[in-house]
Design an enzyme around this catalytic site. Structure first.
Site, PDB file in Angstrom:
ATOM      1  N   PRO A  59       0.908  -1.218  -0.030  1.00 54.63           N
ATOM      2  CA  PRO A  59      -0.683  -0.022  -0.300  1.00 54.63           C
ATOM      3  C   PRO A  59       0.930   1.531   0.047  1.00 54.63           C
ATOM      4  O   PRO A  59       0.054   2.728   0.003  1.00 54.63           O
ATOM      5  CB  PRO A  59      -1.110   0.194   1.358  1.00 54.63           C
ATOM      6  CG  PRO A  59       0.486  -0.954   2.586  1.00 54.63           C
ATOM      7  CD  PRO A  59       0.894  -2.552   1.031  1.00 54.63           C
ATOM      8  N   GLY A  60       2.338   1.321  -0.503  1.00 55.38           N
ATOM      9  CA  GLY A  60       2.393   2.660  -0.824  1.00 55.38           C
ATOM     10  C   GLY A  60       3.870   2.594   0.414  1.00 55.38           C
ATOM     11  O   GLY A  60       4.309   3.865   0.718  1.00 55.38           O
ATOM     12  N   GLY A  61       3.566   1.918   1.998  1.00 58.53           N
ATOM     13  CA  GLY A  61       4.662   2.226   3.349  1.00 58.53           C
ATOM     14  C   GLY A  61       5.614   2.973   2.570  1.00 58.53           C
ATOM     15  O   GLY A  61       6.256   4.111   2.978  1.00 58.53           O
ATOM     16  N   LYS A  62       6.513   2.079   1.658  1.00 54.44           N
ATOM     17  CA  LYS A  62       7.891   2.138   1.775  1.00 54.44           C
ATOM     18  C   LYS A  62       7.564   3.483   0.782  1.00 54.44           C
ATOM     19  O   LYS A  62       9.021   4.138   0.370  1.00 54.44           O
ATOM     20  CB  LYS A  62       8.346   1.297   1.672  1.00 54.44           C
ATOM     21  CG  LYS A  62       8.681  -0.255   2.477  1.00 54.44           C
ATOM     22  CD  LYS A  62       9.735  -1.368   2.847  1.00 54.44           C
ATOM     23  CE  LYS A  62       9.307  -2.149   3.359  1.00 54.44           C
ATOM     24  NZ  LYS A  62       7.851  -2.865   3.367  1.00 54.44           N
ATOM     25  N   ASP A  87      10.228  -5.499  -2.854  1.00 56.04           N
ATOM     26  CA  ASP A  87       9.635  -5.485  -1.915  1.00 56.04           C
ATOM     27  C   ASP A  87       8.817  -6.801  -2.383  1.00 56.04           C
ATOM     28  O   ASP A  87       7.598  -6.466  -2.016  1.00 56.04           O
ATOM     29  CB  ASP A  87       8.955  -4.308  -0.964  1.00 56.04           C
ATOM     30  CG  ASP A  87       8.725  -4.408   0.970  1.00 56.04           C
ATOM     31  OD1 ASP A  87       8.730  -5.960   1.571  1.00 56.04           O
ATOM     32  OD2 ASP A  87       7.861  -3.915   0.672  1.00 56.04           O
ATOM     33  N   CYS A 134       9.358  -9.507   4.490  1.00 55.68           N
ATOM     34  CA  CYS A 134       8.838  -9.353   6.292  1.00 55.68           C
ATOM     35  C   CYS A 134       9.164 -11.225   6.449  1.00 55.68           C
ATOM     36  O   CYS A 134       8.285 -11.714   6.478  1.00 55.68           O
ATOM     37  CB  CYS A 134       7.658  -9.058   5.851  1.00 55.68           C
ATOM     38  SG  CYS A 134       6.442  -9.449   5.023  1.00 55.68           S
TER      39      CYS A 134
END
Ligand SMILES: C[S@@+](CC[C@H](N)C(=O)[O-])C[C@H]1O[C@@H](n2cnc3c(N)ncnc32)[C@H](O)[C@@H]1O
Length: 444
Positions: A257-260, A323, A376
């Site tokens: 969802p674009g966190g990084k 990722d 992760c």
């Protein structure tokens, strides 16, 4: 099996239906919001706590229930089995009075249309209440994880497997990333204190703040204005490795969802050309929402990142964040449904996808540029072994192996294991494409 929310169901019965959907392969993040939209908003946190709690302790609760049932229930009564797990979860892990748990569970059983089973439900739960939780030295029950995961962790982490399993059963902290474009971390810590929210700076991520207790995001000062985002500390470390700079062309290959994506843009003051790709049309809008809230800009593309001919214009990238999709075994404490959803047979195909993406995207990296491979996961099969296999084939790739104060060096990238009251499990390997003019500053 399709899951249809039933509005008038009591909360425990609804939890049993959500858990049935998880057993049929849906994630909690898919099944739960659908059930929640049909109930009183005040009841939503309770439904969420029941579903997450049962998933977290599923194998332990199921071990006890298995002992208490003389024979398993019929397949079509699976929802009643799950309802009893919900009640056992409450008996073992909540402060609710047991008479209320028992009465309401019997009611819920009736509401599920299973009146003939109310006697059995009542009898089993009464015995559970009277006798307390039985001791068990069966690892699946003791550690509340599937057997294959325990065995794989024992094999991969002979000294740490038990600590990993125990960390997975804890509640993850809520961690924030302060938007340095809007103010400093110290200033934000003060704003939190002024709002009565206890918090401390994270040990490794320079913009990270860990809250003492989770809160709804609308209680965070300036959240809507983009002053802060929710992101685990390990995930925040991506920018320490990637070192994005203003003016660079940067690819975030699996971005939703674009966190990084947002962390990268914040780190270079929104001055980089960022292309964010995700193959999930459903998840792509979440990136835009995050960018909008933080007043950042990127070009979004819905594509299979590995199919470079479908989206790449041939202009190479200075930085690539890869990722990859993974087993998510480093974030089980945030997503306890992974214990039920993931299968041992998922890992080898995932590793094939991960190596494939790395090989395809390598061609889009500029000489001297850096590619950060991230997961992760805590399984070397998805982490160090991917990097080892890639380096064996790609002589131009160099692994950046600087020392860092977090995680441990696997020889092929750095592994962070989930740490109670601290960061998630994560893996990073930073690869540099050989050239005559490599980046000057290679330190993470
Ligand atoms: C681990 S999540 C990414 C999390 C994200 N980087 C963040 O920090 O918010 C992996 C993402 O990869 C996407 N994905 C999986 N396979 C892909 C592919 N072949 N091409 C592009 N995106 C893919 C999934 O839809 C998922 O959103």
């Amino acid at each position: 099996m399709a899951y249809h929310p039933i509005r008038e169901l009591p909360i425990r019965a609804l939890a049993a239906e959500v858990l049935l959907a998880v057993e049929s392969g849906e994630s909690l993040s898919q099944a739960l919001p659908r059930a929640q939209q049909d109930i009183d908003p005040d009841l939503r946190p309770q439904l969420q706590a029941l579903c997450y709690g049962v998933c977290r302790w599923f194998h332990r609760l199921d071990g006890e229930l298995g002992q208490r049932l003389r024979k398993p229930l019929r397949k079509q009564d699976r929802n009643v089995h799950l309802l009893m797990l919900v009640a056992l979860f409450q008996l073992r892990y909540s402060h609710n009075p047991s008479y209320a748990i028992l009465n309401e569970t019997v009611e819920a059983c009736r509401a599920l249309g299973k009146s003939p089973l109310t006697g059995l439900v009542n009898g089993v739960l009464r015995a559970a209440e009277r006798e307390g939780e039985p001791d068990s030295d069966i690892p699946v029950v003791r550690f509340s994880h599937p057997q294959w995961m325990i065995a794989k962790l024992q094999h991969n982490w002979p000294d740490q497997w038990q600590a990993i399993l125990e960390a997975n059963n804890t509640q993850a902290p809520m961690t924030l990333r302060v938007n340095g474009r809007h103010g400093s971390r110290d200033q934000y810590l003060q704003r939190l204190a002024d709002s009565g929210l206890e918090a401390r700076a994270t040990a490794f991520a320079p913009w990270g703040i860990q809250l003492a207790n989770p809160v709804a995001v609308d209680r965070l000062p300036g959240f809507a204005e983009g002053d802060v985002s929710v992101q685990d500390e390990a995930a925040q470390l991506c920018t320490r490795w990637l070192q994005p700079q203003a003016g660079q062309r940067i690819l975030d290959a699996c971005a939703a969802p674009g966190g990084k994506t947002c962390a990268i843009l914040e780190a270079c003051d929104n001055q980089a050309e960022v292309i964010a790709i995700d193959q999930s049309a459903d998840r792509l809008p979440r990136i835009q929402e995050n960018l909008d809230r933080l007043q950042l800009s990127a070009t979004l593309k819905e594509a299979d990142a590995g199919d470079t001919s479908s989206w790449w214009d041939g202009e190479p990238f200075d930085r690539i964040l890869l990722d990859v999709p993974c087993s998510a075994t480093g974030v089980i404490r945030r997503h306890p449904d992974i214990k039920l959803l993931r299968r041992e047979t998922d890992i080898t195909p995932l590793a094939g996808i991960q190596l494939g993406l790395l090989e395809q995207l390598w061609a889009t990296l500029k000489p001297g540029g850096r590619l950060l491979y991230a997961t992760c996961s805590v399984f070397p099969q998805e982490n160090s072994r991917i990097i080892q296999r890639f380096l064996d084939k790609e002589p131009q790739a160099q692994l950046l192996s600087e020392d860092a104060p977090w995680g441990s060096d696997t020889g092929y990238g750095r592994q962070l294991l989930p740490a109670p009251d601290s960061h998630d499990g994560f893996f990073y390997a930073c690869l540099i494409k050989g050239s005559d003019t490599p980046d000057q500053d290679n330190r993470p």
